[in-house]
Design a protein around this motif. Structure first.
Motif, PDB file in Angstrom:
ATOM      1  N   VAL A 112       0.862  -1.179   0.000  1.00  0.00           N
ATOM      2  CA  VAL A 112       0.000   0.000   0.000  1.00  0.00           C
ATOM      3  C   VAL A 112       0.904   1.235   0.000  1.00  0.00           C
ATOM      4  O   VAL A 112       1.977   1.238   0.611  1.00  0.00           O
ATOM      5  CB  VAL A 112      -0.963  -0.001   1.212  1.00  0.00           C
ATOM      6  CG1 VAL A 112      -0.207   0.000   2.522  1.00  0.00           C
ATOM      7  CG2 VAL A 112      -1.920   1.181   1.143  1.00  0.00           C
ATOM      8  N   MET A 136      -0.741  -1.901   9.853  1.00  0.00           N
ATOM      9  CA  MET A 136      -0.101  -2.585   8.725  1.00  0.00           C
ATOM     10  C   MET A 136       1.122  -3.370   9.192  1.00  0.00           C
ATOM     11  O   MET A 136       1.312  -4.537   8.819  1.00  0.00           O
ATOM     12  CB  MET A 136       0.307  -1.536   7.667  1.00  0.00           C
ATOM     13  CG  MET A 136       0.940  -2.100   6.395  1.00  0.00           C
ATOM     14  SD  MET A 136       2.721  -2.517   6.531  1.00  0.00           S
ATOM     15  CE  MET A 136       3.413  -0.967   7.120  1.00  0.00           C
ATOM     16  N   LYS A 142      -4.243  -3.310   5.564  1.00  0.00           N
ATOM     17  CA  LYS A 142      -3.992  -1.990   4.982  1.00  0.00           C
ATOM     18  C   LYS A 142      -5.226  -1.089   4.991  1.00  0.00           C
ATOM     19  O   LYS A 142      -5.166   0.045   4.522  1.00  0.00           O
ATOM     20  CB  LYS A 142      -3.468  -2.126   3.556  1.00  0.00           C
ATOM     21  CG  LYS A 142      -4.348  -2.936   2.619  1.00  0.00           C
ATOM     22  CD  LYS A 142      -3.656  -3.104   1.272  1.00  0.00           C
ATOM     23  CE  LYS A 142      -4.503  -3.952   0.322  1.00  0.00           C
ATOM     24  NZ  LYS A 142      -3.847  -4.112  -0.996  1.00  0.00           N
ATOM     25  N   SER A 143      -6.344  -1.544   5.565  1.00  0.00           N
ATOM     26  CA  SER A 143      -7.582  -0.770   5.493  1.00  0.00           C
ATOM     27  C   SER A 143      -7.470   0.553   6.247  1.00  0.00           C
ATOM     28  O   SER A 143      -7.890   1.607   5.748  1.00  0.00           O
ATOM     29  CB  SER A 143      -8.751  -1.591   6.034  1.00  0.00           C
ATOM     30  OG  SER A 143      -8.527  -1.974   7.376  1.00  0.00           O
ATOM     31  N   LYS A 146      -5.159   2.927   4.371  1.00  0.00           N
ATOM     32  CA  LYS A 146      -5.839   3.475   3.194  1.00  0.00           C
ATOM     33  C   LYS A 146      -6.771   4.624   3.575  1.00  0.00           C
ATOM     34  O   LYS A 146      -6.899   5.605   2.828  1.00  0.00           O
ATOM     35  CB  LYS A 146      -6.605   2.374   2.463  1.00  0.00           C
ATOM     36  CG  LYS A 146      -5.719   1.414   1.684  1.00  0.00           C
ATOM     37  CD  LYS A 146      -6.478   0.201   1.188  1.00  0.00           C
ATOM     38  CE  LYS A 146      -7.593   0.558   0.253  1.00  0.00           C
ATOM     39  NZ  LYS A 146      -8.284  -0.648  -0.277  1.00  0.00           N
ATOM     40  N   LEU A 161      -3.421   6.357  -5.314  1.00  0.00           N
ATOM     41  CA  LEU A 161      -3.335   5.321  -4.285  1.00  0.00           C
ATOM     42  C   LEU A 161      -2.737   4.053  -4.881  1.00  0.00           C
ATOM     43  O   LEU A 161      -3.170   3.585  -5.931  1.00  0.00           O
ATOM     44  CB  LEU A 161      -4.730   5.013  -3.724  1.00  0.00           C
ATOM     45  CG  LEU A 161      -4.857   3.754  -2.849  1.00  0.00           C
ATOM     46  CD1 LEU A 161      -4.112   3.942  -1.528  1.00  0.00           C
ATOM     47  CD2 LEU A 161      -6.325   3.409  -2.609  1.00  0.00           C
ATOM     48  N   ASP A 163      -2.482   0.165  -4.228  1.00  0.00           N
ATOM     49  CA  ASP A 163      -3.198  -0.855  -3.462  1.00  0.00           C
ATOM     50  C   ASP A 163      -3.008  -2.179  -4.197  1.00  0.00           C
ATOM     51  O   ASP A 163      -3.782  -2.539  -5.080  1.00  0.00           O
ATOM     52  CB  ASP A 163      -4.678  -0.468  -3.366  1.00  0.00           C
ATOM     53  CG  ASP A 163      -5.488  -1.427  -2.511  1.00  0.00           C
ATOM     54  OD1 ASP A 163      -4.885  -2.318  -1.874  1.00  0.00           O
ATOM     55  OD2 ASP A 163      -6.729  -1.296  -2.479  1.00  0.00           O
ATOM     56  N   SER A 191       5.151  -2.479   3.163  1.00  0.00           N
ATOM     57  CA  SER A 191       4.647  -3.842   3.267  1.00  0.00           C
ATOM     58  C   SER A 191       5.193  -4.464   4.556  1.00  0.00           C
ATOM     59  O   SER A 191       6.353  -4.237   4.928  1.00  0.00           O
ATOM     60  CB  SER A 191       5.082  -4.678   2.059  1.00  0.00           C
ATOM     61  OG  SER A 191       4.712  -6.035   2.213  1.00  0.00           O
TER      62      SER A 191
END
Length: 281
Positions: A112, A136, A142-143, A146, A161, A163, A191
């Motif tokens: 992300v 993360m 990753k919600s 984000k 973005l 993703d 990551s």
């Protein structure tokens, strides 16, 4: 002949001589006048020749000026406003080069990130990690991150973005494309190193556009960061929340726990992975 006739003849002869009949003097004068006129005409022709020479010189000067102007215009080229890149993330983290307590299910979580300006960063070394970054780094989710990127975009600091999926244990690399613009020329992407307490790899603010030029390609070796939210020391450690949280820093752990010092292998200096960025033509 009588005296009277003789006087009459003399009078007639005198009259003819006085009137000039039969002479050619005027013709000679006319010829002379014509010759003078010819010399004047020749002088006029010479003046015309001088005038033509002046005209040619002026024309040559104008031609040189036009050539210089054309050369100046050709140098003013502008770079395109946007550029598309391919990113390839390759793992080099294996049991044979990071042997100490190497986890059985080693992998990297879904990637992300974003393209952004100087105010759109998602993490910085020596600063406390955001809630989204901690989520993360600890779980691979990753919600929440984000959502934080959406807030950055709403504030006008990002326009793209990233993703994407991660790199599982059975794979070596992943590739995808993304877009950058002159207004948002920086790249950040992260990551989770999994499994781990709160360790991650990341790029922070990599410049893609500098000095009116787009970056053609770059390969970046990845170091491992500690998010500062969990005190676990091994890949498989149980949760041990760090309170208060510490700033993000390069990972260094005890040699008996893992092989890392300042984000790389303690002895060999090997990296856990690499990212190649290449501009698409």
């Amino acid at each position: 002949m009588s005296t009277a006739n003789t006087s009459l003849c003399a009078l007639i002869l005198f009259t003819l001589t006085a009137c000039g009949g039969g002479g050619g003097g005027e013709t000679t004068q006319a010829n002379t006048s014509n010759n003078t006129s010819g010399e004047t005409s020749a002088e006029t022709s010479s003046a015309d020749t001088s005038s033509n020479t002046s005209t040619d010189t002026s024309t040559n000067t104008n031609t040189d000026t036009n050539t210089d102007t054309s050369t100046d215009t050709a140098t003013n080229e502008q770079a395109e406003d946007t550029a598309t890149y391919q990113l390839t993330f390759t793992r080099t983290w294996e049991a044979d080069n990071f042997a100490t307590n190497f986890p059985a299910n080693s992998h990297f979580s879904p990637l992300v990130g974003l393209t952004h300006n100087a105010d759109g960063f998602i993490f910085k070394p020596d600063l406390t990690a955001s809630a989204g970054m901690i989520s993360m780094a600890e779980t691979g989710s990753k919600s929440q991150l984000k959502d934080e990127i959406s807030a950055i975009q709403n504030a006008g600091h990002s326009n793209y973005l990233i993703d994407e999926s991660g790199v599982p244990n059975s794979a070596k690399s992943i590739s995808f494309t993304f877009e950058a613009s002159q207004q948002f020329p920086l790249l950040s992407v992260v990551s989770m190193v999994a499994p781990s307490p709160d360790w991650f790899i990341g790029l922070q603010g990599v410049p893609l556009f500098t000095d009116n030029q787009w970056l053609d390609s770059q390969t970046i070796q990845l170091k491992v960061y500690d998010a500062g939210s969990d005190s676990g020391s091994r890949f498989g450690s149980a949760n041990q929340a760090t309170s208060p949280a510490e700033p993000v820093m390069l990972l260094t752990s005890d040699p008996a726990d893992s092989d890392f010092a300042a984000g790389v292998h303690r002895e060999s200096g090997a990296y856990i992975g690499m990212i190649e960025i290449k501009r698409m033509q």
